[in-house]
Design a protein around this motif. Sequence first.
Motif, PDB file in Angstrom:
ATOM      1  N   TRP A   1       0.834  -1.122  -0.251  1.00 14.98           N
ATOM      2  CA  TRP A   1      -0.157   0.016  -0.264  1.00 14.98           C
ATOM      3  C   TRP A   1       0.717   1.258   0.117  1.00 14.98           C
ATOM      4  O   TRP A   1       2.049   1.119   0.300  1.00 14.98           O
ATOM      5  CB  TRP A   1      -0.649  -0.068   1.460  1.00 14.98           C
ATOM      6  CG  TRP A   1      -2.568  -1.330   0.925  1.00 14.98           C
ATOM      7  CD1 TRP A   1      -1.455  -2.746   1.734  1.00 14.98           C
ATOM      8  CD2 TRP A   1      -3.088  -1.639   0.909  1.00 14.98           C
ATOM      9  NE1 TRP A   1      -2.787  -3.196   1.461  1.00 14.98           N
ATOM     10  CE2 TRP A   1      -3.626  -2.983   0.679  1.00 14.98           C
ATOM     11  CE3 TRP A   1      -4.231   0.149   0.238  1.00 14.98           C
ATOM     12  CZ2 TRP A   1      -5.358  -2.832   1.021  1.00 14.98           C
ATOM     13  CZ3 TRP A   1      -5.174  -0.400  -0.313  1.00 14.98           C
ATOM     14  CH2 TRP A   1      -6.053  -2.074   0.032  1.00 14.98           C
ATOM     15  N   GLY A   2       0.093   2.297  -0.695  1.00 14.95           N
ATOM     16  CA  GLY A   2       1.210   3.392  -0.257  1.00 14.95           C
ATOM     17  C   GLY A   2       0.893   4.121   0.979  1.00 14.95           C
ATOM     18  O   GLY A   2      -0.239   3.510   1.939  1.00 14.95           O
ATOM     19  N   ASP A   3       1.188   5.079   1.279  1.00 19.96           N
ATOM     20  CA  ASP A   3       1.437   5.816   2.582  1.00 19.96           C
ATOM     21  C   ASP A   3       0.000   5.993   2.831  1.00 19.96           C
ATOM     22  O   ASP A   3      -1.182   6.243   1.631  1.00 19.96           O
ATOM     23  CB  ASP A   3       1.863   7.130   2.251  1.00 19.96           C
ATOM     24  CG  ASP A   3       3.203   7.084   2.464  1.00 19.96           C
ATOM     25  OD1 ASP A   3       3.565   6.061   3.225  1.00 19.96           O
ATOM     26  OD2 ASP A   3       3.990   7.829   1.554  1.00 19.96           O
ATOM     27  N   VAL A   4      -0.994   6.533   4.153  1.00 15.69           N
ATOM     28  CA  VAL A   4      -2.176   6.925   4.694  1.00 15.69           C
ATOM     29  C   VAL A   4      -1.994   8.892   4.411  1.00 15.69           C
ATOM     30  O   VAL A   4      -1.339   9.263   4.706  1.00 15.69           O
ATOM     31  CB  VAL A   4      -2.037   6.179   6.061  1.00 15.69           C
ATOM     32  CG1 VAL A   4      -3.563   6.922   6.433  1.00 15.69           C
ATOM     33  CG2 VAL A   4      -2.392   4.918   6.191  1.00 15.69           C
ATOM     34  N   VAL A   5      -3.250   8.496   3.575  1.00 15.74           N
ATOM     35  CA  VAL A   5      -2.948   9.899   2.664  1.00 15.74           C
ATOM     36  C   VAL A   5      -4.365  10.772   4.229  1.00 15.74           C
ATOM     37  O   VAL A   5      -5.790  10.024   4.134  1.00 15.74           O
ATOM     38  CB  VAL A   5      -3.726  10.358   1.275  1.00 15.74           C
ATOM     39  CG1 VAL A   5      -3.484  11.813   1.353  1.00 15.74           C
ATOM     40  CG2 VAL A   5      -2.767   9.528   0.918  1.00 15.74           C
ATOM     41  N   ASN A   6      -4.289  11.916   4.503  1.00 17.18           N
ATOM     42  CA  ASN A   6      -4.827  12.722   5.370  1.00 17.18           C
ATOM     43  C   ASN A   6      -5.609  13.549   4.555  1.00 17.18           C
ATOM     44  O   ASN A   6      -5.023  14.664   4.237  1.00 17.18           O
ATOM     45  CB  ASN A   6      -4.129  13.359   6.208  1.00 17.18           C
ATOM     46  CG  ASN A   6      -4.994  13.895   7.241  1.00 17.18           C
ATOM     47  OD1 ASN A   6      -6.210  14.345   6.832  1.00 17.18           O
ATOM     48  ND2 ASN A   6      -4.820  14.635   8.694  1.00 17.18           N
TER      49      ASN A   6
END
Length: 152
Positions: free
Chosen positions: A102-107
Motif C-alpha cells: 500500500w502507499g502512504d495513508v493520506v490525510n
Amino acid sequence: MESDDEDLVGEGSLTAEEEAELVDLIQDLIGLMLSVRIEAEPPVPGVAERLARQIRMGIGEPDCRIQVSDDGADAVLGPMRLDADDSAGALRSAMITLGGSWGDVVNITTSTDPVHYANRAAVDGPDEAGVARIHLWAANAWDLARYIEEHS
C-alpha cells in the motif's frame, strides 16, 4: 431558559423508544466507518463485499454492518467500536488485513474533520478477479458522508 435538548424536542417529549433510536443514530454518526472501493473493468460484483467481510474479521469487528452499493463496487463497514478519533490507525489495520503493498495513508482535509485514504494496485495488472485497484477511506460516518458529498 430552556436547554438545547429541550429546544430540539419542542413542547412534546420523546418516548423511551424514540430516545433510544435517537441515541443510536447519534452514535452511528460519530462512529468509525471504513469504505472499500474496487476499481475494475468490467465491474466485478461481490469483491468489495468480500474484502469488507475480510476486513471486518481481521480488525476484530465481526458485528459491524456492511452496506454494499447497487453496482457492488463499494462497501462500507461500520459503525465500529474502534476509536473514531483513530481513523488512520483503523485504516492501517485494514491495509494489513488485506495485505499487499500500500502507499502512504493520506490525510484528506474536508470542511469538517479529516478523512484518511490509501490505495493499492493489483500486482502486474488486474488480479484474477479483474480488480485493478483497491481504495480505502476511514473516518467517522459524518465526515465520510461529507467527504463523499464534497467530491461527488
